[in-house]
Write an enzyme that holds these catalytic residues in place. Structure first.
Site, mmCIF file in Angstrom:
data_model
loop_
_atom_site.group_PDB
_atom_site.id
_atom_site.type_symbol
_atom_site.label_atom_id
_atom_site.label_comp_id
_atom_site.label_asym_id
_atom_site.label_seq_id
_atom_site.Cartn_x
_atom_site.Cartn_y
_atom_site.Cartn_z
ATOM 1 N N SER A 211 -85.130 -83.339 44.421
ATOM 2 C CA SER A 211 -84.457 -84.350 45.233
ATOM 3 C C SER A 211 -84.002 -85.505 44.335
ATOM 4 C CB SER A 211 -85.377 -84.825 46.359
ATOM 5 O OG SER A 211 -84.666 -85.597 47.293
ATOM 6 N N ASP A 489 -80.138 -76.691 52.652
ATOM 7 C CA ASP A 489 -80.678 -78.018 52.395
ATOM 8 C C ASP A 489 -79.646 -79.050 52.837
ATOM 9 O OD1 ASP A 489 -81.736 -80.358 51.402
ATOM 10 O OD2 ASP A 489 -81.975 -79.636 49.345
#
Length: 567
Positions: A211, A489
Site C-alpha cells: 500500500s 484492489d
C-alpha cells in the site's frame, strides 16, 4: 479447514489489530472529516495491545511482546535505532529512536544472505508482526537463509520524535524524511546477537512494502539504488491524486452485481430526495440522523460500509466479512410476510419492494435495510446528539494535538503530499456508489480544520502530489523492482497496474510485474509457515516471489573495497 502450523494466538492478535488499524486509516481516507468522527466513536475500535515486558539491556530499551493466554512469549524483541529528526538540516541536534524487530531464525551467517525489511508504513510496527512471523518476510528469509526485519515508520507506533502532533510538530512527517530514515538505518544498523556486518551495501537488502509502504518500497529503489539491492512493491500507490473517484468504481464493478445495484440505486434515490427537499427530514430519521444539520455530513456516513471491501483477506482468520454482511442486509426481507427470493428478483423501485414510511413517502426496501445497517453499526455508537457525533463543521473538534490523536498522522500525509479524497465519478451519467453531494471541497476541508497554520509550517491548500508522482508515477520501474497488485484492489487505479491509466508490461525475473487473480490489498503479504496450505493463487505468487528473489541474489556481488557510499 486449513491448518495453521506454528501460527500462535499472538499472531492472530496482531493480525486483528492490523486489520482494525488499517480500517481506521482507510476510514479517514474514504470519508474525510466524517472518517475522523467515526474513528473517534470507535466504529473500528482499536484492539487492546498485549502485555509488554520492558528491560534495560546495554543501555537500550528492549520490549518483549507476550500473550496473556498461557504466558507464551512472542519471540521478537523490539530494538531501537537512533535517527536525526531532520536529515537535511546541517545543524539539527534533535534525535529520536526508531523501533524495529528482527527475525533471525533462518539466518545462515557467512553466506551473503539478504536482509528482508518490511516498511511499517502508516501504522504501528506491531501490526506488521504476522508478516515477520509467518508472512512474506519469514517466507523469503526461510528460502534464502536471510534475516527478516520490520522497521516502524517515523511518528507511528512508538517511533515518535515529538511531544505533540501539532501542525508544527508534524512538519518532519513526509516522504523525504521517512526515506532518509530507512537509508540511514540500512547503512548503519547493528542487530543484537549478529556479529557480521549486515549493513547495506555490504549485504543485499530486499525492501518490501504494501500500500503506502509499497510506494515507499518502490521509491527507495529509485532514491537509494546503491543501498536497496531489490524491492517488492505490493499494492504500491505510486500515483498520488486529489480526487480518488476510481476507488469506488472498482468496488462497484467487482462486487456482487445485485449488491452493487442496490447500493447505486439506494444512493441515487437518497440524492433525489435530498435535492427535492420533500421528506428530507423523514429520510434522515429513517437512518437515525434526523437532527443532523448538513446534508453532506449525512451522505458521507453512508460510505462507511464500503470501507469493508478493502478489509477482505484470503485468510478468513485475518480478513473481514463486513462487506458481504452488509450486502446480505440490503437483500433481507423487511417483514416475515415478504418472500426474500421473490423480492430480490423484482427490479429496484417495484411497488412490491416499496416500504411506506409515512403518507406520501415510500422508499425501496434496499434503502430501509441500508438505514438499519447504519443505525445498528454507526449511529448506535453515538451517546450524545447526532450533530455532536457526526457533524463536521465545528473546527475545534479536530484540533486536539496530544499524542493520543494518532488519527492526525496519516491525515497530515494525505493533506500535504498524497491526497486521495473520495468523490463520485466526474461523469454525471456514470453509476456511483457515493453521493453526488460530495465534492473535493467537502472531503478536503478537514485539512484546514485539523491543521491550522503554525509558526513554522503551513499545510498547503491542496496536497503537493507532485513530490510523489515525480518519483515515477505509473511508469516507475527499475531492475530488481517487483510490482505486485490485486485484480480487484480498490487502490489498483493508483498503481502501475492501473486499469485506467497505466500501460501493461512484460513480467520478467529482473522486473516482475504480477497481478493476483481476485486479489484485494497486498494479498501476498500474508502467509502460512507451510505455503502448501495456502490457496492456489497465493501459493503461486509466493513461489514466484521466492524464485525471482533467489535469481536476483545470484547476481549480487559485494562492493569493491575501495568503493564509497554517499551519505
Amino acid at each position: 479447514m486449513v491448518s495453521l502450523p506454528f501460527l500462535s494466538l499472538v499472531s492472530l492478535f496482531f493480525a486483528h489489530a492490523y486489520a482494525q488499524n488499517t480500517q481506521k486509516n482507510d476510514l479517514i481516507r474514504i470519508l474525510g472529516p466524517q472518517g475522523v468522527n467515526l474513528v473517534k466513536l470507535g466504529v473500528f475500535p482499536d484492539a487492546s495491545h498485549p502485555q509488554s515486558r520492558f528491560s534495560k539491556d546495554q543501555g537500550h530499551l528492549q520490549e518483549t511482546l507476550s500473550q496473556d493466554e498461557g504466558g507464551k512469549t512472542y519471540d521478537f524483541r523490539a530494538q531501537w535505532f537512533e535517527q536525526p529528526l531532520d536529515h537535511f538540516a546541517k545543524h539539527s541536534g534533535h534525535s529520536w529512536h526508531q523501533r524495529f524487530w528482527v527475525n533471525s531464525r533462518h539466518y545462515k551467517p557467512g553466506t551473503n544472505a539478504p536482509v528482508i525489511v518490511i516498511d511499517g508504513g502508516e501504522t504501528s510496527g506491531e501490526d506488521r508482526m504476522p508478516f515477520l512471523d509467518t508472512g512474506i518476510a519469514d517466507i523469503l528469509a526461510r528460502s534464502t537463509g536471510g534475516i527478516g526485519v520490520v522497521l516502524e515508520h517515523r511518528y507511528y507506533g512508538e517511533s515518535i520524535p515529538v511531544s505533540n502532533f501539532s501542525t508544527d510538530s508534524l512538519r518532519w512527517l513526509n516522504n523525504a524524511q521517512a526515506a532518509a530514515d530507512s537509508a540511514n538505518f540500512m547503512r548503519n544498523v547493528k542487530f543484537d546477537g549478529i556479529q557480521e556486518d549486515i549493513t547495506a551495501p555490504n549485504t543485499p537488502w530486499i525492501y518490501y512494502g504494501g500500500s503506502y509502504a509499497g510506494a515507499r518500497a518502490a521509491h527507495m529503489k529509485i532514491l537509494y539504488p546503491d543501498l536497496v539491492y531489490g524491492a517488492i512493491a505490493s499494492s504500491a500507490v505510486t500515483h498520488a491524486t486529489l480526487e480518488a473517484w476510481e476507488y469506488m468504481n472498482v468496488i462497484r464493478d467487482a462486487a456482487d452485481p445485485k449488491c452493487s445495484n442496490h447500493i447505486v440505486n439506494a444512493i441515487s434515490s437518497i440524492d433525489d430526495i435530498i435535492q427535492r427537499g420533500y421528506f428530507k427530514r423523514q429520510l434522515k430519521g429513517l437512518f437515525g440522523l434526523a437532527d443532523l444539520e448538513h446534508d453532506e455530513d449525512f451522505v458521507s456516513i453512508l460510505e462507511t460500509p464500503l470501507g469493508f471491501w478493502q478489509a477482505q483477506c484470503w485468510d478468513p482468520e485475518f480478513g473481514s466479512t463486513g462487506f458481504d454482511d452488509f450486502c446480505k442486509t440490503l437483500s433481507a426481507p423487511f417483514s416475515r410476510v415478504m418472500n426474500a427470493a421473490e423480492i430480490e428478483a423484482l427490479p429496484y423501485g417495484h411497488e412490491k419492494r416499496m416500504v411506506t414510511i409515512e403518507q406520501g413517502f415510500a422508499v425501496d426496501i434496499a434503502v430501509v435495510n441500508y438505514a438499519r445497517w447504519i443505525k445498528r453499526h454507526v449511529v448506535s455508537r453515538c451517546k450524545t446528539t447526532v450533530e455532536q457525533c457526526f457533524g463536521t463543521y465545528d473546527d475545534s473538534r479536530y484540533q486536539e494535538t496530544d499524542l493520543k490523536q494518532d488519527w492526525r498522522l496519516w491525515l497530515f500525509q494525505v493533506c500535504t503530499e498524497w491526497g486521495y479524497f473520495t468523490t463520485p465519478p466526474p461523469d454525471q451519467k456514470e453509476r456511483s456508489l457515493v453521493s453526488r453531494l460530495l465534492n473535493l471541497g467537502y472531503e478536503s476541508k478537514i485539512c484546514k480544520q485539523a491543521f491550522p497554520e503554525g509558526e513554522h509550517f503551513k499545510v498547503p491548500g491542496l496536497p503537493n502530489i507532485t513530490v510523489v508522482n515525480e518519483l515515477g508515477d505509473f511508469d516507475i520501474a527499475a531492475d530488481r523492482l517487483a510490482i505486485i497488485d490485486g485484480e480487484v484492489d480498490p487502490w489498483r487505479p493508483y498503481t502501475p497496474h492501473s486499469q485506467y491509466y497505466a500501460d501493461d508490461r512484460e513480467d520478467t525475473i529482473l522486473r516482475p510485474f504480477k497481478l493476483i487473480p481476485d486479489g484485494v490489498h497486498h494479498y501476498d503479504e500474508w502467509g502460512y509457515t507451510n505455503i502448501f496450505d495456502e490457496p492456489p493463487e497465493i501459493r503461486k505468487i509466493h513461489a514466484e516471489m521466492i524464485e525471482f528473489v533467489r535469481e536476483w541474489l545470484k547476481d549480487w556481488k559485494p562492493p569493491k573495497a575501495n568503493s564509497t557510499v554517499a551519505n
